[in-house]
Design a protein around this motif. Sequence first.
Motif, mmCIF file in Angstrom:
data_model
loop_
_atom_site.group_PDB
_atom_site.id
_atom_site.type_symbol
_atom_site.label_atom_id
_atom_site.label_comp_id
_atom_site.label_asym_id
_atom_site.label_seq_id
_atom_site.Cartn_x
_atom_site.Cartn_y
_atom_site.Cartn_z
ATOM 1 N N GLU A 80 -90.707 14.820 -45.524
ATOM 2 C CA GLU A 80 -91.169 14.335 -46.826
ATOM 3 C C GLU A 80 -92.689 14.263 -46.877
ATOM 4 O O GLU A 80 -93.238 13.629 -47.758
ATOM 5 N N LEU A 104 -79.080 11.717 -55.362
ATOM 6 C CA LEU A 104 -80.363 12.308 -54.976
ATOM 7 C C LEU A 104 -80.348 12.773 -53.520
ATOM 8 O O LEU A 104 -80.964 13.782 -53.185
ATOM 9 N N LEU A 105 -79.656 12.028 -52.653
ATOM 10 C CA LEU A 105 -79.731 12.365 -51.231
ATOM 11 C C LEU A 105 -78.784 13.496 -50.841
ATOM 12 O O LEU A 105 -79.008 14.174 -49.858
ATOM 13 N N TRP A 164 -82.459 20.830 -53.277
ATOM 14 C CA TRP A 164 -83.604 21.037 -54.166
ATOM 15 C C TRP A 164 -84.198 22.405 -53.886
ATOM 16 O O TRP A 164 -84.467 22.757 -52.737
ATOM 17 N N TRP A 184 -85.111 22.278 -50.050
ATOM 18 C CA TRP A 184 -85.258 20.955 -49.422
ATOM 19 C C TRP A 184 -83.908 20.266 -49.406
ATOM 20 O O TRP A 184 -83.186 20.260 -50.398
ATOM 21 N N THR A 185 -83.603 19.667 -48.280
ATOM 22 C CA THR A 185 -82.404 18.855 -48.169
ATOM 23 C C THR A 185 -82.695 17.781 -47.131
ATOM 24 O O THR A 185 -83.666 17.874 -46.391
ATOM 25 N N THR A 186 -81.875 16.758 -47.119
ATOM 26 C CA THR A 186 -82.116 15.680 -46.158
ATOM 27 C C THR A 186 -80.823 15.350 -45.440
ATOM 28 O O THR A 186 -79.728 15.552 -45.977
ATOM 29 N N PHE A 216 -86.843 12.092 -51.720
ATOM 30 C CA PHE A 216 -85.496 12.105 -52.296
ATOM 31 C C PHE A 216 -85.181 10.792 -52.993
ATOM 32 O O PHE A 216 -84.836 10.771 -54.178
#
Length: 1398
Positions: free
Chosen positions: A387, A697-698, A702, A685-687, A747
């Motif tokens: 991030e 959101l998580l 993206w 993007w991912t988490t 995120f």
Amino acid sequence: MYFLTGWPRRLLCPLRSQEEPFHIRPSSQRFYFAVLSETQLSIWFSRPSVLIVSYIESAKAAAQFGVYQKAEWKPDDSMIAVATAKGYILLFDVLGGGDGKSLYEPVYPRGSPRVRVTPGYKEEQCAPALSLEMKKPVDLEAPITSLQSLQEDLLVCTADGYLHVLHWDGLGSNGRKAVCLTTIPFSLDLQSARGGPSLDLEGVHICCMEYCVTLDGFAAVLSDGRLGFITPLSNTITTDQLQGVWAADVNDGTCVAVNNKYRLMAFGCASGSVLVYMIDSTTGSMQLSHKLELTPKHFPDVYNKTGPVKLICWSPDYSVAMVTWECGGLSLWSVFGAHLICTLGEDFRQGKEEEEEQQQPSLQAGILQFQFIKSALTVNPCTSNQEQVLLHGEDRLYLTCGDLSQVHSTSEPHTHPHLNPHDGSPLHHPSEPDSPLSQGLSTLLGHKHWHVVQIHSTYLESNWPIRFAAIDTAGQCMAVAGRRGLAHYSLYVIHFGECLFASLQEQNMTVTGGLAWWKDFVVVACYNFTDQQEQLRLYQRSSNLDNAFASVTKLHSDTLLLNVFRDMVILFRADCSICLYSLERRNDSVELLQEVSMSRYIPHPALVVSVTLTSVRTETGITLKAPQQACMAESIMLNLAGQLIMLQRDRSGPQVREKETPANNKKLLPFCPPVVLAQCVENVWTTCRSNRKKRHLLEALWLSCGEAGMKVWLPLFPRDHRKPHSFLSRRIMLPFHINIYPLAVLFEDALVLGATNESVLYDGLQGSSEPLEALFPYCTVERTSQIYLHHILRQLLVRNLGEQALMLAQSCASLPYFPHVMELMVHVVLEEEATSREPIPDPLLPTVAKFITEFPLFLQTIVHCARKTEYALWNYLFAAVGNPKDLFEECLMAQDLDTAASYLIILQNMEVPAVSRQHATLLFNTALEHGKWDLCRHMIRFLKAIGSGEMETPPPTPTTQEPSSTGGFEFFRNRSISLSQSADGIATGKFNLQKTFSMPSGPCVKGRDAECAENMYIDMMLWRHARHLLEQVRLRDLGCFSAQLGFELIGWLCRERNRVARVEDFVSALKRLHKDFLWPFPVVPGGSISSPLKNGRCRTVLSTRLLKSQSADSLLNSAMDTAPPQAASTSHTWLDGLGQTSKDMDAASSAHSNRHSPQTHDAFLSLLTNKVEEYSVGSATDLTETSSVVDGDWTMVDENSSTLSLSQAELEHISMQLANKGPHKSQVQLRYLLHVFMEAGCLEWCVVIGLILRDVNVIKQVIGFLDSPEVPPETVQSVRGGLLAVDAWVSADCLGYKPFLNLIQPQLQDLMDAAAEQVQAEAFQPGAQSSKLGASEGPGSAAAPRTEDGRGAAAPPGLAPPSLEPAGSFPRPPCEDGPPEQTEEQGEDEGAYDCTLS
């Protein structure tokens, strides 16, 4: 992404030449670059940028060959081909200097550790001595239009329509082939290719051509402006083996550049725009992907004046394209069209010609080198799960590290409690799977500055430039890799970690597939030169960067990409296979879990941009019941040349429960065939974190898609554990536009972080001597961020997914900028729909309005949006959200007065003045009631403006000041009040009063009558409110009201003297004043009868040496113990609680005012003695030495007694005096109100305030005034009756006032005697006699019991009248409340009131 930084560097050429350089060509490895002028070929070294060798053509040869035009390097940098104007190709051998000679060598001080010679030391650190040797020239007998280097061949296009294929080494007739353009068949696609050559190519030649490796063909621009793509159908280029495709409807092409990584061809056009084409994989035709062009929105002055495109150049990593035009200028676009920089706007004044070159005939020519920094994502895409924004240049890093002290809640980073013994950094504890380290909003958005890390020169001098950079999850540790080796850096200790300085290790390894952080380890995919094999290595951050401490795993194929997901590493290899490895902390072991071959789907391994493991999946298992599965590696995301491909695990077969399989041999599920999710993807993007409150959101994916903005692949959840709808998809792809280039996604915080170029003009040397580089502005890179939540909510509402939008918005409602998100959503939809020229069949604004009503900030959102929108759109807005009158009333009901005031401005513009006046009156009264003084002042101005009809220029508000911290009555300091007023002066009531609001203000005479009427209307409301306050005995509020609004209190009280300014019930008024002013009821302790102050030993210093509440408490307890047994036993009902501790001040005071039982005093009295500090500090903000309690400057009891040699009893008496006084601020306020009531002649209120202040002089003065004939007999009767009621209440409930009543006994007696015929004197007589008796008795004897005291309690012996004599009999401490001392105090501390009658 690329950003310009600083000024460009100008390269100084040591050879003086009249010729200007016009062409630059870098070598394939970019260690050298060739510079051409008309008869000169120069070879330069890249770092440092120095000239190595220059070949100057003789005049005779120049006349034969013509001037130089283009140059091309052989792929292994051993030869250069130069094309000349008369159709010759000149081939030069680039020969290295023998015997290891170098042209430039670094010089170190003697004894420097860097001098030790490592293998490759000369090659890496020194500029080699090269020489150029011309071979036999090749004459092609026609002007040369294009040069293109292949592996072993050189492809040359000539103006006679031929393609010549030359061998780099063999130059005889056998080494040369020619293909005529007219023999190549061209069509719109490969499927409809007709036999035979196309006939429309007569007289046409190729003017620009470039070879694309991954498409295996040539992108060409023909001389008539058409664009084509030529594919060799076999490995050899011969006439019958070439097939052409061309683009329809384009005939103004000028130049071309190909992107090998994304399989794109960028064609420049004469119109100034760039057309980017791709090849359709099924038909083979050319399809337009997107355009790169300046928009009139951002560049209104120059967007159509740039001239034809002159040059296009892709960056070495193929992530950005640079474009220049004939008229100058330099512009930068991302691979899918997001615009980054253009030098034609803003501060850039001059035009540039080529990528590192500028020509200005009027000034001077030279070679300029522009410095760029780029996002680490371009070459090391594994940083996309972080991030932070990480940028790197050739020798430095820029990162958004936030504030260290905020991350670790310590002020100094190096004072962290758990420090690593090696580098001083905090030890990373293994994070739980559900709670990994998240930076948080405040740290990442704390400031606009970058943390710039300069890479150490010891590492850079032989390993320049930085090729890879990575940062850990916490944003505190970086790792960088240059040409060889790697180094890491920690923000905890500002120096480099132990770089790989051991020479063998450093030079034996080069990073190939990138770097990533996993917990405390750097994970590296590298090639080992010694063993000649690919390896996966783990280096621990806390130990030295040494192979002895590294965990090494051999790999079977070259690694191109690497990424980390939780405890797994994913590798993409050159054989198009994907490998999953597990990482274990215990023994740093790396174990191969799974291999997936992708060769069926990937045509060329170089096309894979990024590979990511994610927990994203699309199956039905995405219910709320199994959030723990979100942690598992469910799918692989592969970015294949801009196409995002997803491989999910195949759960179609029989499923094995996790409990049944042992942990060590858990077999991973195979993957399904790939699915294409999106096109034109630049970053993903991912988490791996999970948060049940923000699952939308998580668990989303993206995507950054260039000019198309961003996309989010959002999961859709059923609400409240309901069964999901069968028709509802599990996920939805939502596109949205943002104004910045995204580099990181926060995120949970619903933010995108980015960077942007800013320029600063340099006004330096003016005139012709100004250096070339100073013509450019200084470029800086700024951090930016943008909210995207409103875009997603709007897209969900458009698709009728309001329930999902509500769940998402509720999960983000705690964000500090959530109100702004709501405003943005309303504003964007309103602007689009209200300004649309065509009617909208299904408007979104009513849906958005209904959506916002679900949130408590609905009213503020609507009015703030309306205030920021032009008036013409208001009708459309309020047609959707409701009538502003209704919304105004809702605000009043919710007591949100500030929002109601905003609605009033809306109403004033949309309604007639009568309506707005009616609502303004309503709001004004409510604001008065709630004490919102600022709002009241605005409302006064508003109402006056409505009355005078001058809404545009309302009359100025009367100049009032804010309440000060001292007494709250700053406004009245400018007025003068008489303290020493005689009774006659007050009684006659001759006041010269000037009303603030009744007099017209401003020079306007025209609307004088209307204005006077409006002022009268406002005054009526103010009078009504003042009457209301006085009826409710709210003196403190009355004082604030008067001070804040400039209300003439004295004049109004004079008029109301015999109406509302009467006191009906003295006892309840006294109690209310005690409560409002936080004034303690007086406390009477037991103790000796003799006065401790008889000998006059009290010093004024005591007033500043206050006792702490605990010591005061202990004194009171000791006073209880030493009290006479009789007093202790008989007065237990109100003295018992003196030592107890009270819990709640407010409860005690409210209980006291509501119930009059004796028990309420216990709590109240004990509270005052134990919490004196709280009373004074909590209510008075400006405490001075002479106030009752000072915050600080405490002295212990034994110190006081030792310095002043006071006895216990004396200290006890002083502490009781202090406990009986309220805060200094309240004292000032009460004194002021006393002056006001005295001037207005409201004698009853003067008596009440004199009683609470226990000021004998005030009572004397008032009783003296009562003899005046001006005073009506009702007032005299009221004062007399009130004092009798107070005396009865004191005897029954509050004995603390008894000593003071005894003190004013003579005055009371006179009052009774004066009205003996109306009031029976006997009612007051026994109390007076008994108190006189108590006063005349000697020490040690108890006072006689009072007859009217039903409980028969004895008068407390410690408070006989000698202890409280009037002023003058002995020197009193200044903390007592006499008028002479009081005026002195105000003079010193509060600013004296100038006391003359106004």
